[in-house]
Design an enzyme around this catalytic site. Structure first.
Site, short mmCIF file in Angstrom:
data_model
loop_
_atom_site.label_atom_id
_atom_site.label_comp_id
_atom_site.label_asym_id
_atom_site.label_seq_id
_atom_site.Cartn_x
_atom_site.Cartn_y
_atom_site.Cartn_z
N GLY A 215 -9.64 -0.25 3.16
CA GLY A 215 -9.57 -0.42 1.69
C GLY A 215 -8.15 -0.02 1.00
CG ASN A 216 -6.14 -1.72 -1.89
OD1 ASN A 216 -6.40 -1.63 -2.99
ND2 ASN A 216 -6.43 -2.94 -1.13
CE1 TYR A 217 -5.85 6.25 -1.93
CE2 TYR A 217 -3.81 5.52 -1.36
CZ TYR A 217 -4.81 6.41 -0.85
OH TYR A 217 -4.74 7.16 -0.19
#
Ligand code: PMT
Length: 406
Positions: A215-217
């Site tokens: 995923g990412n932020y």
């Protein structure tokens, strides 16, 4: 362009709490009055230690309300009536104590009871020492206020009354007035009435096994702000959201929650044919594991597993191919190097009408923050540079820029 004229005739309840920044409330009040608003001041008892009610009643030309009734006459002050009268409520400065009471419904003074009765938009401008600001209870209470739909006017970093330097200075009155004016200006703007808008927001999660993902932020804040802004301007919004901890407020937003890039693609391709405008704000994972195991990968395995990745579909490019004349497709770009060149390359390759480049070099811009700084770029070149401001206001600038052409 200033939207101060949007304050003409507006009824504003100005809530003042007991912090040193209360001295700035006199300036704030004067600015509201100067812009044509009618202001009713409500103070907490401790606010009177910092600024006198006489000053504020002289400036507002109204008696200041602080207690539930006037001691010598017994006259009752109705917080319900005040809440109904207000076109908006602005609490500036808001101390940690009042923020905590508002978050938890502790209605032990006139200000908090008025807040709980308010039917209109509430703006909260926190001001406190940096350690109080950073305390987990303050952070949690502010998040609660946001989840109730209140707009937080973030405090600035700088020299504080305690002598320390850090985040906690109340935003300057001129900027608070602008935030409130922008709010009314966008509410009176029905430029998207009858239009359908598709917005994507947040990250995508690509499963590795039942408990892990790539995923990412992305928090979804920028995309949600865009969805609210479009809905406020009259649009019917479809918001396709990756996994985020945010809520929507406007009734014209239809939210579709997805997890992976492929789910996001399906939701977008279903909505795009009806949309006049599509804004791809999600941070879509470019790759996903080739295979997802249905059992948790165990550490006890002798060999470290190799993760083979495959490309995810490019949602923006897919919509770019399907785009009809008249549809406006907007992408975002998050670049760490050659920002403008890379953004323009994406704009052309994905057949976008605009690309919004996040300024990753500016502290407070990009992932997770409540603020952003962007450049809006069209095939003809930069349309607008938007300096660091709240994501709500950045959303307003983006929508104004992309609709001015239509
Ligand atoms: O969510 P926040 O915490 O508020 O942060 C906001 C943000 C920084 C995530 C947002 O402003 C932003 O920049 N979003 C796009 C980030 C990104 O993925 O950029 P990109 O350069 O990888 O992608 C370019 C464009 O193609 C984007 O519009 C993206 O949505 C789209 N894309 C990318 C990959 C893919 N497989 N499909 C896509 O549609």
């Amino acid at each position: 362009m200033s939207n101060l004229s949007a304050l003409q005739g507006k009824h504003i309840v100005l809530g003042i709490t007991g912090g040193i920044a209360a001295y700035k409330s006199a300036t704030l009040l004067r600015l509201f009055i100067k812009a044509g608003a009618e202001v009713q001041v409500v103070m907490t008892p401790s606010a009177k230690e910092f600024i006198t009610p006489v000053t504020l009643s002289a400036l507002s030309q109204k008696p200041v309300v602080s207690e539930f009734f006037t001691a010598n006459t017994g006259e009752w002050h109705s917080h319900v009536d005040l809440g109904l009268w207000a076109d908006c409520m602005v609490i500036a400065p808001a101390t940690a104590s009042t923020i905590g009471k508002m978050a938890n419904g502790v209605a032990d003074n006139m200000l908090v009871t008025t807040y709980l009765s308010a039917k209109s938009q509430v703006f909260v401008a926190p001001a406190m020492d940096l350690d109080m600001m950073a305390h987990p209870s303050t952070t949690r209470n502010i998040e609660s206020l946001k989840s109730y739909g209140n707009i937080i006017i973030e405090p600035q970093s700088g020299f504080l009354a305690s002598g320390l330097t850090g985040k906690g200075r109340m935003e300057e009155p001129e900027n608070i007035v602008e935030v409130v004016a922008d709010f009314f200006a966008s509410r009176s703007d029905s430029s998207l009435a009858g239009k359908k808008v598709l917005v994507t927001a947040g990250p995508t999660y690509e499963k590795i096994d039942p408990v892990r993902f790539i995923g990412n932020y992305s928090s979804g804040k920028m995309g949600f702000a865009l969805a609210e802004e479009c809905a406020a301007r009259g649009a019917e919004v479809t918001l396709v959201a990756g996994p985020v901890a945010l809520t929507t407020h406007h009734p014209s937003i239809r939210r579709i929650d997805v997890e992976s890039a492929r789910e996001m693609l399906d939701a977008c391709t279903a909505s795009f044919p009806d949309a006049e405008i599509a804004i791809m704000c999600a941070a879509v994972a470019d790759y996903r594991p080739e295979q997802m195991t249905d059992k948790k990968i165990k550490r006890e395995h002798t060999e470290v597993p190799t993760l083979r990745l495959v490309k995810n579909p490019d949602i923006a490019a897919t919509l770019g191919k399907a785009k009809r004349p008249g549809q406006v497709l907007v992408g975002f770009a998050l670049e760490t190097d050659n920002e403008v060149a890379n953004a323009v390359e994406k704009l052309e390759r994905k057949n976008l009408d605009y690309i919004v480049l996040n300024s990753m070099r500016v502290a407070g811009a990009g992932f997770g923050t409540d603020t952003n700084a962007v450049s809006i770029i069209s095939p003809q070149g930069t349309v607008k540079d938007v300096p660091l401001m709240s994501k709500d206001r950045v959303a307003g600038e983006i929508i104004t820029a992309i609709t001015q052409k239509n």
